[in-house]
Design a protein around this motif. Structure first.
Motif, PDB file in Angstrom:
ATOM      1  N   GLY A 175      37.970   7.949  12.332  1.00 33.02           N
ATOM      2  CA  GLY A 175      38.278   7.294  13.597  1.00 33.02           C
ATOM      3  C   GLY A 175      37.175   7.340  14.633  1.00 33.02           C
ATOM      4  N   LEU A 176      37.497   6.765  15.797  1.00 30.44           N
ATOM      5  CA  LEU A 176      36.515   6.693  16.882  1.00 30.44           C
ATOM      6  C   LEU A 176      36.314   8.052  17.538  1.00 30.44           C
ATOM      7  N   SER A 177      37.377   8.867  17.561  1.00 28.42           N
ATOM      8  CA  SER A 177      37.252  10.226  18.099  1.00 28.42           C
ATOM      9  C   SER A 177      38.061  11.166  17.202  1.00 28.42           C
ATOM     10  N   ALA A 198      41.840   6.510  13.636  1.00 29.22           N
ATOM     11  CA  ALA A 198      41.466   6.456  12.216  1.00 29.22           C
ATOM     12  C   ALA A 198      42.123   5.230  11.602  1.00 29.22           C
ATOM     13  N   CYS A 199      41.428   4.582  10.698  1.00 31.10           N
ATOM     14  CA  CYS A 199      41.962   3.408  10.013  1.00 31.10           C
ATOM     15  C   CYS A 199      41.183   3.263   8.707  1.00 31.10           C
ATOM     16  N   PRO A 200      41.605   2.389   7.807  1.00 28.16           N
ATOM     17  CA  PRO A 200      40.874   2.311   6.544  1.00 28.16           C
ATOM     18  C   PRO A 200      39.376   2.034   6.730  1.00 28.16           C
ATOM     19  N   ARG A 201      38.997   1.303   7.787  1.00 25.71           N
ATOM     20  CA  ARG A 201      37.572   1.036   8.037  1.00 25.71           C
ATOM     21  C   ARG A 201      36.811   2.294   8.437  1.00 25.71           C
ATOM     22  N   SER A 202      37.522   3.189   9.125  1.00 28.40           N
ATOM     23  CA  SER A 202      36.885   4.412   9.620  1.00 28.40           C
ATOM     24  C   SER A 202      37.896   5.561   9.474  1.00 28.40           C
ATOM     25  N   PRO A 203      37.936   6.222   8.322  1.00 26.30           N
ATOM     26  CA  PRO A 203      39.002   7.195   8.064  1.00 26.30           C
ATOM     27  C   PRO A 203      39.043   8.390   9.018  1.00 26.30           C
ATOM     28  N   ASP A 212      45.929  -1.773  11.337  1.00 30.74           N
ATOM     29  CA  ASP A 212      46.985  -0.767  11.136  1.00 30.74           C
ATOM     30  C   ASP A 212      46.510   0.635  11.509  1.00 30.74           C
ATOM     31  N   CYS A 213      45.799   0.681  12.631  1.00 28.53           N
ATOM     32  CA  CYS A 213      45.208   1.948  13.055  1.00 28.53           C
ATOM     33  C   CYS A 213      46.278   2.940  13.523  1.00 28.53           C
ATOM     34  N   ILE A 214      47.339   2.462  14.170  1.00 31.50           N
ATOM     35  CA  ILE A 214      48.343   3.384  14.708  1.00 31.50           C
ATOM     36  C   ILE A 214      49.111   4.045  13.559  1.00 31.50           C
ATOM     37  N   VAL A 255      48.045   2.723  23.144  1.00 27.36           N
ATOM     38  CA  VAL A 255      48.169   4.020  22.460  1.00 27.36           C
ATOM     39  C   VAL A 255      46.971   4.315  21.560  1.00 27.36           C
ATOM     40  N   SER A 256      46.214   3.273  21.214  1.00 24.01           N
ATOM     41  CA  SER A 256      45.074   3.546  20.341  1.00 24.01           C
ATOM     42  C   SER A 256      43.773   3.306  21.100  1.00 24.01           C
ATOM     43  N   LEU A 257      43.211   2.123  20.984  1.00 31.04           N
ATOM     44  CA  LEU A 257      41.916   1.859  21.615  1.00 31.04           C
ATOM     45  C   LEU A 257      42.030   0.969  22.839  1.00 31.04           C
ATOM     46  N   LEU A 258      41.413   1.436  23.917  1.00 31.54           N
ATOM     47  CA  LEU A 258      41.222   0.585  25.083  1.00 31.54           C
ATOM     48  C   LEU A 258      39.703   0.473  25.219  1.00 31.54           C
ATOM     49  N   TRP A 260      38.645  -6.450  27.798  1.00 32.97           N
ATOM     50  CA  TRP A 260      39.190  -5.202  27.249  1.00 32.97           C
ATOM     51  C   TRP A 260      39.908  -5.518  25.945  1.00 32.97           C
ATOM     52  N   ASN A 261      39.724  -4.629  24.997  1.00 38.38           N
ATOM     53  CA  ASN A 261      40.495  -4.666  23.759  1.00 38.38           C
ATOM     54  C   ASN A 261      41.569  -3.591  23.917  1.00 38.38           C
ATOM     55  N   CYS A 262      42.802  -4.022  24.137  1.00 33.08           N
ATOM     56  CA  CYS A 262      43.879  -3.067  24.387  1.00 33.08           C
ATOM     57  C   CYS A 262      44.788  -3.053  23.159  1.00 33.08           C
ATOM     58  N   PHE A 278      22.226   1.906  17.773  1.00 36.16           N
ATOM     59  CA  PHE A 278      23.656   1.561  17.812  1.00 36.16           C
ATOM     60  C   PHE A 278      24.215   1.463  16.392  1.00 36.16           C
ATOM     61  N   LEU A 279      23.406   0.934  15.492  1.00 39.43           N
ATOM     62  CA  LEU A 279      23.835   0.849  14.089  1.00 39.43           C
ATOM     63  C   LEU A 279      24.038   2.260  13.508  1.00 39.43           C
ATOM     64  N   ARG A 280      23.115   3.184  13.850  1.00 38.59           N
ATOM     65  CA  ARG A 280      23.259   4.572  13.379  1.00 38.59           C
ATOM     66  C   ARG A 280      24.561   5.165  13.899  1.00 38.59           C
ATOM     67  N   TYR A 281      24.842   4.853  15.159  1.00 46.32           N
ATOM     68  CA  TYR A 281      26.093   5.340  15.763  1.00 46.32           C
ATOM     69  C   TYR A 281      27.310   4.787  15.008  1.00 46.32           C
ATOM     70  N   LEU A 282      27.296   3.481  14.733  1.00 46.51           N
ATOM     71  CA  LEU A 282      28.438   2.857  14.040  1.00 46.51           C
ATOM     72  C   LEU A 282      28.618   3.417  12.632  1.00 46.51           C
ATOM     73  N   VAL A 283      27.498   3.577  11.933  1.00 46.17           N
ATOM     74  CA  VAL A 283      27.576   4.056  10.548  1.00 46.17           C
ATOM     75  C   VAL A 283      28.228   5.442  10.498  1.00 46.17           C
ATOM     76  N   ARG A 284      28.000   6.247  11.526  1.00 43.79           N
ATOM     77  CA  ARG A 284      28.581   7.603  11.531  1.00 43.79           C
ATOM     78  C   ARG A 284      30.107   7.602  11.615  1.00 43.79           C
ATOM     79  N   ASP A 343      34.449  -7.518  22.888  1.00 43.15           N
ATOM     80  CA  ASP A 343      33.759  -8.750  22.475  1.00 43.15           C
ATOM     81  C   ASP A 343      34.134  -9.131  21.038  1.00 43.15           C
ATOM     82  N   ILE A 344      34.252  -8.117  20.156  1.00 43.38           N
ATOM     83  CA  ILE A 344      34.662  -8.409  18.768  1.00 43.38           C
ATOM     84  C   ILE A 344      36.033  -9.087  18.800  1.00 43.38           C
ATOM     85  N   LEU A 345      36.936  -8.488  19.569  1.00 42.94           N
ATOM     86  CA  LEU A 345      38.307  -9.016  19.585  1.00 42.94           C
ATOM     87  C   LEU A 345      38.351 -10.448  20.114  1.00 42.94           C
ATOM     88  N   LYS A 346      37.618 -10.680  21.224  1.00 45.63           N
ATOM     89  CA  LYS A 346      37.650 -12.011  21.830  1.00 45.63           C
ATOM     90  C   LYS A 346      37.149 -13.056  20.832  1.00 45.63           C
TER      91      LYS A 346
HETATM   92  C1  LIG Z   1      27.474  -0.974   9.072  1.00 46.39           C
HETATM   93  C2  LIG Z   1      28.822  -0.428   9.038  1.00 46.39           C
HETATM   94  C3  LIG Z   1      29.430  -0.250  10.386  1.00 46.39           C
HETATM   95  C4  LIG Z   1      30.881   0.053  10.287  1.00 46.39           C
HETATM   96  C5  LIG Z   1      31.464   0.397  11.605  1.00 46.39           C
HETATM   97  C6  LIG Z   1      32.908   0.665  11.459  1.00 46.39           C
HETATM   98  C7  LIG Z   1      33.531   1.124  12.730  1.00 46.39           C
HETATM   99  C8  LIG Z   1      34.974   0.869  12.640  1.00 46.39           C
HETATM  100  C9  LIG Z   1      35.735   1.464  13.775  1.00 46.39           C
HETATM  101  C10 LIG Z   1      37.123   0.927  13.756  1.00 46.39           C
HETATM  102  C11 LIG Z   1      37.848   1.318  14.991  1.00 46.39           C
HETATM  103  C12 LIG Z   1      39.169   0.663  15.044  1.00 46.39           C
HETATM  104  C13 LIG Z   1      39.813   0.921  16.335  1.00 46.39           C
HETATM  105  C14 LIG Z   1      41.156   0.278  16.370  1.00 46.39           C
HETATM  106  C15 LIG Z   1      41.427  -0.751  17.071  1.00 46.39           C
HETATM  107  C16 LIG Z   1      42.751  -1.414  17.034  1.00 46.39           C
HETATM  108  O1  LIG Z   1      43.503  -1.034  18.156  1.00 46.39           O
HETATM  109  C17 LIG Z   1      42.592  -2.928  17.041  1.00 46.39           C
HETATM  110  C18 LIG Z   1      43.933  -3.581  16.777  1.00 46.39           C
HETATM  111  O2  LIG Z   1      44.309  -3.449  15.478  1.00 46.39           O
HETATM  112  N1  LIG Z   1      41.664  -3.368  16.039  1.00 46.39           N
HETATM  113  C19 LIG Z   1      40.506  -3.899  16.352  1.00 46.39           C
HETATM  114  O3  LIG Z   1      40.179  -4.118  17.478  1.00 46.39           O
HETATM  115  C20 LIG Z   1      39.589  -4.277  15.199  1.00 46.39           C
HETATM  116  C21 LIG Z   1      38.279  -3.586  15.339  1.00 46.39           C
HETATM  117  C22 LIG Z   1      37.455  -3.805  14.116  1.00 46.39           C
HETATM  118  C23 LIG Z   1      36.074  -3.319  14.280  1.00 46.39           C
HETATM  119  C24 LIG Z   1      35.198  -3.638  13.118  1.00 46.39           C
END
Ligand SMILES: CCCCCCCCCCCCC/C=C/[C@@H](O)[C@H](CO)NC(=O)CCCCC
Ligand SMILES: Nc1ncnc2c1ncn2[C@@H]1O[C@H](COP(=O)(O)OP(=O)(O)OP(=O)(O)O)[C@@H](O)[C@H]1O
Ligand SMILES: [Ca+2]
Length: 522
Positions: free
Chosen positions: A382-384, A375-380, A220-222, A263-266, A475-477, A407-413, A273-276
């Motif tokens: 967002g990616l940018s 931005a999404c609940p996982r990353s309030p 529910d990122c959008i 509109v969100s992530l490409l 691609w994750n579109c 890469f882990l440091r990058y993700l944690v941020r 790879d996660i998506l696939k």
């Molecule tokens: C050790 C802790 C590391 C934590 C890292 C968290 C980083 C989270 C970044 C989340 C970015 C979401 C981007 C949104 C993508 C959506 O268009 C897409 C469709 O709903 N979701 C995913 O691809 C799902 C993508 C899910 C990724 C986990």
């Protein structure tokens, strides 16, 4: 009540010293634009058991339902019931308030609703029936509801129905469901206007039929990035009030063939790879992303390729800004102005071909193009975090080959307050278009006859022991997979509109500055 103030959205409607009483305990200001509905109410003495009322023969009442703003951008429907002895006075108030609501022209009256019963935790139908439909009915919105029976049902349906009789389309589901509805609407608009979507340079026709998102998906990122929270009631209230948020849309093409909009992530590499992997685990629900995320992180694959991009010179912002895109964003407004000027003198300015292309070759763990913060609940944040919803640009984030630990440091941020772009292996550019070609597809195209190379393309020729991937990524579109290793991407400024208003700054400050308020004696 001594006398009723002339009712106008700019004027106070409820005056002090009135004989109109209210079942409520606190004073508050409610702009007309935040009233959901006004209804005649059966007065119930139990609502307030004050001795002096007991003597009264008959009381007349009406209830004002309004938006109550809670913490973290959450909205709720609240009500205040007013009563008095004079039936005529009560009717006058009800009528006047209803007339004021009728004047709110941006509010939808008729909506087309698509529900994905299988999105997220499979709660879409229940969420709509229990939380959303009662609010729509309170606000006198009529709906045609379609419960989807298969993927692409909503998209195909949007090419068949008379969409022009609706004030908006609502999707109940996740980002994938939104993507379907968006493809249906944009596609339909282009078809009706004779625009060929396969032409990557075509000026697409804007879609003025707004989309409302009732979040019931896995990410529910959008919804989160445009409202500030993923909450079905809050989103339903934004729809009822008739909010409008323009949104940039990126088109993705390969060899003059239209592939998808985003509109969100490409994302290529890590998020592809996660998506696939996660698609095979749909039965796990939203947890599939954690499982596949961990697996993909451990595999640590990177991909070789070439990116060419044109910087977004028209916009004033930069991905490293501290300022975020918020309700009424100045940068997005500037882009809107430029867009309307461009459409007046179409063809004279912004000739893409004339502007320079920058080229980057390398090995990447992730290539992410985001048209909004994601931005999404996982990353309030967002990616940018500084990306804009409607500035006509996307942020292109390149994460180069680095160690697993880095890469882990990058993700944690993405989950804390630190700057995720402050790493030597991460680059970010604000772009209006870009192209990506994987090394594998470059090799294959330039040596179509070289069978040996094709065969050995399955191995990393440079470093057999490294994690350089032997095949292309996907691609994750916006949560849908796309299997093209060469793409051409272009951002279309404000191509569509949502029932949202962007993320609001501190709401308490805004209420204090609000000019057009009804002052309610509550
Ligand atoms: C050790 C802790 C590391 C934590 C890292 C968290 C980083 C989270 C970044 C989340 C970015 C979401 C981007 C949104 C993508 C959506 O268009 C897409 C469709 O709903 N979701 C995913 O691809 C799902 C993508 C899910 C990724 C986990
Ligand atoms: N009735 C249906 N049966 C199967 N698939 C459907 C149906 N209706 C829609 N879909 C498809 O399901 C896919 C995923 O749905 P949705 O986006 O709602 O949930 P999600 O993937 O769990 O959430 P998110 O996209 O936020 O990660 C969409 O791409 C949509 O095309
Ligand atoms: Ca943007």
């Amino acid at each position: 009540m001594k006398g009723m103030t002339k009712l106008d959205p700019q004027l106070y409607a409820f005056t002090y010293g009135c004989e109109l009483s209210c079942v409520h305990t606190e004073n508050c200001f409610v702009p007309i634009s935040e009233i959901i509905a006004v209804e005649e109410t059966e007065f119930n003495k139990k609502q307030r058991n004050i001795g002096r009322w007991q003597k009264m023969a008959k009381l007349h009442a009406f209830t004002v339902y309004y938006v109550k703003k809670a913490r973290n951008h959450r909205w709720r429907c609240s009500g205040a019931t007013f009563w008095c002895e004079d039936e005529h006075l009560c009717n006058q108030w009800t009528q006047a308030l209803k007339e004021l609501l009728e004047m709110q022209k941006s509010r939808p009256k008729q909506l087309l609703v698509y529900i994905n019963p299988y999105g997220g935790k499979r709660q879409g139908k229940r969420i709509y029936e229990q939380k959303v439909a009662p609010l729509f009915s309170l606000a006198s919105i009529s709906t045609d509801v379609v419960i989807t029976e298969h993927a692409n049902h909503a998209k195909d349906n949007l090419f068949e129905v008379n969409i022009y009789k609706y004030d908006g389309v609502v999707c109940v589901g996740g980002d994938g469901m939104f993507s379907e509805v968006m493809h249906g609407l944009i596609g339909r608009m282009q078809k009706d206007s004779g625009i060929d979507q396969n032409n990557p340079k075509a000026s697409l026709v804007q879609c003025n039929i707004r989309i409302g998102i009732i979040p019931a998906g896995s990410t529910d990122c959008i919804c989160y990035s445009t409202v500030g929270i993923s909450d079905p009631v809050t989103s339903a209230l934004h729809i009822i009030l008739g909010d409008c948020q323009p949104l940039d849309v990126s088109s993705v093409h390969h060899n003059n063939t239209f592939l998808k909009y985003s509109v969100s992530l490409l994302g290529y590499g890590f998020y592809g790879d996660i998506l696939k992997d996660s698609e095979k685990k749909r039965w796990m629900g939203p947890m599939r992303y954690d499982y596949s995320g961990f697996k993909t992180f451990l595999s640590h694959h990177y991909y070789e390729g070439t990116i060419a991009y044109q910087p977004a010179k028209h916009t004033h912002g930069s991905p490293r800004d501290k300022e975020r895109c918020r309700t009424g964003c100045y940068i997005c407004k500037q882009s809107e102005k430029q867009l309307s000027e461009q459409s007046k003198e179409r063809g004279l300015k912004h000739e893409e071909g004339a502007e320079e292309w920058k080229v980057i070759k390398g090995k990447f763990l992730a290539i992410n193009a985001v048209s909004m913060s994601c931005a999404c609940p996982r990353s309030p944040k967002g990616l940018s975090p500084a990306a804009h919803l409607a500035d006509g640009s996307a942020d292109l984030i390149l994460v180069r080959k680095c160690s697993r630990f880095d890469f882990l440091r990058y993700l944690v941020r993405h989950t804390n307050q630190d700057d995720q772009f402050d790493f030597p292996f991460v680059d970010v550019y604000r772009v209006k278009c870009f192209q990506f070609t994987s090394k594998l597809s470059e090799d294959n195209e330039s040596n179509v006859m070289d069978i040996g190379k094709k065969r050995f393309g399955q191995f990393c020729r440079d470093h057999p022991a490294c994690c350089c991937n032997i095949v292309n990524s996907t691609w994750n579109c916006d949560g849908e997979t796309l299997d093209s290793s060469a793409v051409e991407v272009r951002v279309h400024c404000q191509l569509m509109k949502l029932f949202a208003r962007g993320i609001e700054e501190d709401c308490k400050d805004e209420a204090a500055h609000s000019q057009s308020s009804i002052e309610q004696l509550l």
